[in-house]
Design a protein around this motif. Structure first.
Motif: not given
Length: 567
Positions: A175, A219, A232, A234, A279-280, A284
């Motif tokens: 990350l 990420l 973003l 993953m 992703g974030l 995440v």
């Protein structure tokens, strides 16, 4: 022969919590796996026996292999050469022992080669491993990344990667970057999609724990021209495919056996995990919550080790004709260490049970529609898990650091020397309140549960429990502290200024935490009298802490904020 599970009756106390029956029934789908796997439990008692047996194996390996290797690992540390990270020799032996015992992928479903453990016994194993070697827990505990892969990967990805984790391959979550630490929406590692639909990654990641692992969750910025978290995604990177080199490993204060890597991605093949742009925002956040619970467990394991080292030394060390534990100043120090340990452990397992409940329902929802009551219960436990995770990580890691500090203090000058384990414990402990979000960031995550009343509602639930008459005076203290807390929160809210609320946030979160942990210890003492001492010591400490914070809040004026701004 040492066993770090059987030598600690507090662990069995928490494993045998009444909520575990429902957790196990949900996790095991009423034990339907027994028809498919000969090692699957037939009923609740069988499942609990399985957990105890596996935790005994964890305790044996930790007591007789990992703990014995901890000093050698600390001295040798990890190293870097030819673009690769290399474990200390004894770390390799530790990993081999865990793999041979089948202790990887513990919470993964049996169809992927896992043990299908609920989060609670898995977190208990993390607690035990951390007591043995804090840095090694980072390597072993990153199997938790498989939980995120299981939640958000497609069926093909699950089938290809999760069995590898269960067989012992290691994981990492990539990350952080040189310019994106806590501010992950600033991540710039570039993900580019080729004409054939595949992806490659280019850029640098920094401070990556176990960064030369076999399987990485990464990420990366997949959306051209974006600068925030919505760009973003993953990705899964498989070390077998090449494209990532280790530029260096950090020379750290502690957890020397855990290689913290700077990684260079050069056209590294990767595959999208889940949907783009989430992703974030989604993945995440789930990954971090799991990691934060893991660090809370790590903190408790360090607190356990610090307490035991201090207690053993204080009983053995003679000064002025008697053991130093007989002096009130030392006796108080060690009693407070035990109270902080017990409080943080009670909070850890309360949180892990809440996580188990909502995750079990989420998993069931993939197979069938939940009933309205099930959906309501899932949301209830999800909210509580969201509230207790930052509290367990934040306050647990602070107590861990305080216990490591006091462990050295009990040892006096000897504690400053490398001859004693407490010097290593102190260095290893320091990171717990920093990584996976500093204590200050845990407060940011927790404060909304102060302002929206989540903590107050939970405290009211605890207050409604019937306690033994012998505990009435302690409960009365907690009831008075709750009133003090509510008035302090109201005073801050009355100012109606977000900057002011942020300034007071840590005080209010800690007040809530003191009361929550006080009630949890009261519940422990309600069923097991061995916790009464810790409940008494902790609630007395909480009384002083809550009163202190409340007095600060009530005597403060918004104008005084200016004094806290340095030029």
């Amino acid at each position: 022969m040492a066993n770090f599970f059987t030598d600690n009756p507090d662990l069995k106390h928490h494993l045998n919590h009444p909520l575990m029956r429902k957790i196990v029934e949900l996790k095991e789908r009423n034990y339907s796996d027994a028809d498919l796997y000969d090692y699957a439990p037939l009923n609740f008692e069988d499942a609990m026996d399985n957990y105890n047996r596996v935790l005994e194996i964890v305790g044996d390996i930790c007591g007789n292999i990992i703990a014995e290797n901890a000093e050698a690992v600390d001295h040798q540390g990890a190293s870097c050469s030819d673009g690769r990270a290399h474990y200390a020799d004894a770390t390799v032996l530790n990993l081999k022992a865990c793999r041979q015992a089948g202790l990887m992928g513990m919470s993964m479903p049996r169809r992927f080669g896992g043990l299908n453990f609920p989060i609670t016994p898995y977190i208990m194993a993390a607690d035990i491993v951390s007591r043995a070697d804090t840095g090694f827990e980072n390597l072993w505990g990153l199997q938790d990344c498989a939980e995120t892969l299981y939640e958000f990967g497609d069926e093909d990805q699950k089938a290809r990667f999760i069995p590898r984790v269960c067989q012992g391959e290691t994981m990492s979550m990539d990350l952080t970057e040189p310019d994106a630490g806590s501010d992950l929406q600033s991540v710039m590692l570039k993900a580019s999609q080729k004409e054939d639909g595949t992806w490659v990654l280019n850029g640098v990641k920094r401070f990556i724990t176990n960064g030369d692992s076999d399987i990485h969750l990464v990420l990366a910025r997949s959306e051209e021209g974006t600068k925030d978290g919505r760009g973003l995604s993953m990705f899964i990177y498989d070390k077998r495919n090449g494209g990532v080199t280790v530029r260096r490993i950090e020379n750290k204060m502690g957890i020397k056996g855990s290689p913290t890597c700077e990684l260079v991605y050069k056209n590294a093949p990767a595959e999208l995990c889940g949907s783009r742009r989430l992703g974030l925002i989604k993945y995440v956040m789930a990954l971090m919550n799991g990691a934060r619970l893991g660090i809370a467990a790590q903190s408790v394991g360090v607190s356990e080790l610090a307490f035991r080292e201090a207690l053993a030394y204080a009983r053995d060390r003679k000064q002025f004709g008697k053991a130093i534990i007989e002096f009130p100043a030392v006796a108080e120090m060690i009693s407070v260490m035990k109270a902080k340990l017990d409080a943080s452990r009670s909070l850890l397992y309360e949180c892990s049970r809440f996580v188990d409940m909502y995750k079990a329902y989420e998993d069931i929802a993939k197979e069938r529609s939940l009933t309205p009551d099930e959906r309501k219960e899932m949301k209830y436990y999800s909210k509580l898990a969201d509230a207790l995770t930052p509290m367990a990580k934040g306050m647990g890691s602070e107590y861990c650091n305080q216990n490591a500090y006091d462990c050295i203090q009990v040892h006096g000058g000897s504690g400053f020397m490398k001859d004693y384990a407490c010097e290593r414990i102190y260095r290893d402990a320091r990171i717990t309140s920093i990584y996976e979000g500093t204590t200050q960031l845990q407060v940011v995550a927790a404060i909304r549960h102060v302002t929206t009343g989540t903590y107050k509602a939970l405290i009211d639930t605890y207050a409604a429990i019937e306690y033994r008459p012998e505990l009435a005076s302690l409960k009365a203290v907690l009831e008075a502290l709750t009133d003090t807390y509510v008035k302090a929160v109201e005073a801050v809210a009355a100012v109606n200024d977000t900057t002011y609320t942020d300034f007071m946030a840590r005080r209010m979160v800690e007040m809530a935490g003191n009361i929550v942990m006080g009630y949890l210890l009261l519940q422990d003492a309600n069923t097991d009298d061995t916790f009464t001492k810790s409940a008494t010591v902790y609630i007395k400490m909480a009384q002083a802490e809550v009163t202190k914070h409340a007095e600060f809040i009530h005597s403060f004026t918004p104008e005084q904020l200016a004094c806290y701004k340095q030029a």
